[in-house]
Design a protein around this motif. Structure first.
Motif: not given
Length: 200
Positions: A166-169, A173-176
């Motif tokens: 949940h904090v990868a961005e 990293f792109d979670l979209k």
């Protein structure tokens, strides 16, 4: 009473602390700041020769290391560790996946970025962004049409995977492109006794 050694801002410590609170298990938090080298002090190494955080000291004085092992120990005999032999095996599969893919590629990259070490590790970060994104793609595909990772119930597989995903961005990293992951993260945050990762 159980004693949890570590710092709240550590993702691996957060996993254990979140589970303790969600299971309603009382514990005492004892600060051991690995970033300041406190985990290498002789008095801590006497308790935990691995020199890692978190460590969980049981009432018996036995000290457990490795966040995944601690999660399994705490969740044993609860629905958080599955309800069948197969579910428990599936949970272990995702715990291993989290350690070998999410922690290795996403958590490490996030640490370098937040610590101002991105330039020094640029080539490794480039590789990690690809491999970490591949791991996110696997997770997103698995979650399509599912509520949680195993047995349609919230388990320690979700606790472990959520923490750094949940904090990868924060690591670039792109979670979209992964709507199933985004929806799952929201569901995790709506579970009873949830609290956010400090600094997230």
């Amino acid at each position: 009473m159980l004693r949890l050694y570590g710092i709240p801002t550590s993702g691996n410590c957060y996993k254990v602390e979140l589970l303790l609170k969600q299971l309603g298990i009382p514990y005492e938090g004892i600060s051991v700041n690995s970033r300041q080298g406190e985990n290498r002090l002789p008095e801590y190494l006497a308790k935990n020769p691995f020199g890692q955080i978190p460590a969980l000291e049981l009432e018996s004085g036995v000290v457990l290391a490795e966040s995944a092992a601690i999660l399994v120990y705490l969740a044993e005999d609860t629905p958080m560790y599955g309800q069948t032999k197969l579910e428990r095996a599936e949970i272990l599969k995702w715990l291993f996946f989290e350690q070998t893919r999410i922690a290795r590629y996403i958590a490490t990259t996030r640490f370098w970025v937040r610590a101002g070490q991105a330039e020094a590790n640029a080539s490794l970060i480039e590789q990690n962004l690809k491999l970490g994104t591949d791991a996110l793609r696997i997770m997103n595909t698995h979650l399509e049409g599912k509520t949680f990772f195993v047995g349609e119930r919230y388990t320690i597989a979700d606790v472990a995977l959520f923490t750094y995903t949940h904090v990868a961005e924060q690591g670039g990293f792109d979670l979209k492109p992964f709507p199933s992951i985004q929806a799952w993260c929201q569901r995790v945050q709506e579970t009873d006794q949830f609290f956010p990762l400090p600094g997230a």
